[in-house]
Design a protein around this motif. Sequence first.
Motif, short mmCIF file in Angstrom:
data_model
loop_
_atom_site.label_atom_id
_atom_site.label_comp_id
_atom_site.label_asym_id
_atom_site.label_seq_id
_atom_site.Cartn_x
_atom_site.Cartn_y
_atom_site.Cartn_z
N THR A 1 0.84 -1.19 0.00
CA THR A 1 0.00 0.00 0.00
C THR A 1 0.88 1.24 0.00
O THR A 1 1.74 1.39 0.88
CB THR A 1 -0.92 0.02 1.22
N LEU A 2 0.67 2.11 -0.98
CA LEU A 2 1.40 3.37 -1.04
C LEU A 2 0.70 4.38 -0.14
O LEU A 2 -0.48 4.68 -0.33
CB LEU A 2 1.43 3.88 -2.48
N ASN A 3 1.41 4.90 0.86
CA ASN A 3 0.80 5.81 1.83
C ASN A 3 0.74 7.24 1.32
O ASN A 3 -0.27 7.93 1.48
CB ASN A 3 1.55 5.75 3.15
N THR A 4 1.83 7.74 0.74
CA THR A 4 1.86 9.09 0.18
C THR A 4 2.59 9.05 -1.16
O THR A 4 3.47 8.21 -1.38
CB THR A 4 2.59 10.08 1.12
N LEU A 5 2.20 9.96 -2.05
CA LEU A 5 2.84 10.01 -3.36
C LEU A 5 4.27 10.52 -3.24
O LEU A 5 4.55 11.45 -2.47
CB LEU A 5 2.06 10.93 -4.30
N PRO A 6 5.21 9.95 -4.00
CA PRO A 6 6.57 10.49 -4.03
C PRO A 6 6.56 11.90 -4.60
O PRO A 6 5.61 12.32 -5.27
CB PRO A 6 7.32 9.51 -4.95
N ALA A 7 7.64 12.63 -4.33
CA ALA A 7 7.76 14.00 -4.84
C ALA A 7 7.91 13.98 -6.35
O ALA A 7 8.28 12.99 -6.97
CB ALA A 7 8.97 14.68 -4.19
#
Length: 326
Positions: free
Chosen positions: A24-30
């Motif tokens: 699960t990806l919690n936050t999008l990368p920059a």
Amino acid sequence: MSFAWTADCDGSFSDPAAQNPDFTLNTLPAGDPPADCTVSVDATDADGASNSASLSLATGPDVGPDLAVGQPVGAYVNVPLLAPTNPNSDSALAAASSNEVVVGAVTSAGVPTAQRLDLSTPDTPLWTNPIGAGGSSGVDVSVDPNGTTHFLARVSGAFRLTRMDATGTLTMATTSVPAGSQPLTFDMVGMPDGSTMIAYTSGQGLSVLRVDSAGTIGTPTVLQNFTGSMNDQVKAIAVNDDFYVSATAGNGNLEFFAHVDATDTIVTNTSNFTQYGLPLFAIGLELLPSGELSLIYRDVDNAVVGGSFNFDGTPVVPANPVTLWI
């Protein structure tokens, strides 16, 4: 055989030692667009031999190779109601299946009418139902998870509620639903249990009302007291068996959020909840895949603003919304 999973982005594995865990990806990368996320695994057998592998995963919205953001994905179609509609009344639309919708409108004679369309052949309605007599000044339509169409018409001092199956056959005859005071603006949702939840403003303020699956009419519950007007805005959605309402009052100086559960218990009922400023008129409320609620409104500077918040009405960080356009 043992496994050890890692990722170079902010995410989590259901079991980092499993052979095939969920990630699960919690936050999008920059980055714009966001950078890829690389997941890696080290595998070791009972004899101590090991090997490693990595996979790069794209993140962010997937718009496809031939679709630009904001580009329409289908053709515009005219809704061929059998009689001219009243341009001064509300209209409504609800998805009935992956390619079918139910449309509600008021004819020039004031007759609320429901129509089901297959979007591949919109010029030939699957069915058309004039619902009740004239005198309506607005409608709403919702299709519940069981496929039942809930059709609501606003009349003087009350609503008229009708339910239909997928063929347009009435499953509940048109029923007068007293609102306690002249309903002004409103929204309605067909619930998973077959009941109908109505949120509306009136001279008494913001109220909610349930009509159960058998057609029994509940008692209106006044959530907020204020002098309602036709400038009020109400938006309601169902999340599983729970009912959520967002509303703005009058000139936008008041804003409300409420959560009513399946037993009609008021879980949350707040005013000026968004901390986003003072919205005017247009308002939208939707459920995000992340499990948060998304709010869109037009503020006092006439900018269209969007933000997300938790089920208790508290803003999700960052607390300030995003201005979409002015």
